[in-house]
Design a protein around this motif. Structure first.
Motif, mmCIF file in Angstrom:
data_model
loop_
_atom_site.group_PDB
_atom_site.id
_atom_site.type_symbol
_atom_site.label_atom_id
_atom_site.label_comp_id
_atom_site.label_asym_id
_atom_site.label_seq_id
_atom_site.Cartn_x
_atom_site.Cartn_y
_atom_site.Cartn_z
ATOM 1 N N HIS A 3 -2.993 -0.552 4.904
ATOM 2 C CA HIS A 3 -2.232 0.537 4.306
ATOM 3 C C HIS A 3 -2.824 1.847 4.800
ATOM 4 O O HIS A 3 -4.033 1.975 4.938
ATOM 5 N N GLY A 4 -1.971 2.793 5.109
ATOM 6 C CA GLY A 4 -2.456 4.109 5.502
ATOM 7 C C GLY A 4 -2.577 4.334 6.996
ATOM 8 O O GLY A 4 -2.944 5.418 7.410
ATOM 9 N N ARG A 41 -1.408 -5.700 8.161
ATOM 10 C CA ARG A 41 -1.737 -4.361 8.671
ATOM 11 C C ARG A 41 -2.278 -3.515 7.522
ATOM 12 O O ARG A 41 -1.809 -3.611 6.399
#
Length: 124
Positions: free
Chosen positions: A120-121, A118
């Protein structure tokens, strides 16, 4: 935000963490994926006047779009049974709702990715 068109919508999609454009079928407009390379998953099918999005975890949830916007929301061919709809802009659907649907499609697809890939952020 400018009036909705495919260029504006593509830029909105690509601003999401980990999003990238791909053209696996050599169409006029790309699909937008999230996740690395071959493991990336589509969250938006861009078209000249519409976008295909995951509009819910099930067909029942996605059907609410069809009831609210019968002239501008249709079941996406081949994958519609999985909750995908095509939403047209420039008609009854407000641009803000299309952007919210993009956000929902992105979040739904990212949530199904393995945690280790997934982006980041993302706000999940």
């Amino acid at each position: 935000m400018a009036v909705m068109d495919v260029t504006t919508l593509q830029a909105y999609c690509l601003a999401k963490p980990g999003a990238w454009a791909d053209n696996p079928w050599d169409h006029e407009h790309p699909v937008i994926k999230v996740g690395p390379g071959e493991r990336g998953k589509i969250f938006a099918f861009l078209g000249a006047a519409k976008v295909g999005l995951k509009c819910g975890p099930s067909r029942d949830v996605a059907d609410e779009w069809l009831l609210r916007y019968p002239d501008d929301a249709t079941v996406t061919g081949y994958i519609g049974r999985s909750g995908w709809n095509d939403l047209a802009w420039g008609g009854e659907i407000p641009d803000e709702e299309i952007l919210e649907a993009v956000d929902e499609s992105y979040a739904t697809v990212v949530a199904k990715l393995p945690k280790k890939i997934r982006p980041h952020g993302w706000a999940g």
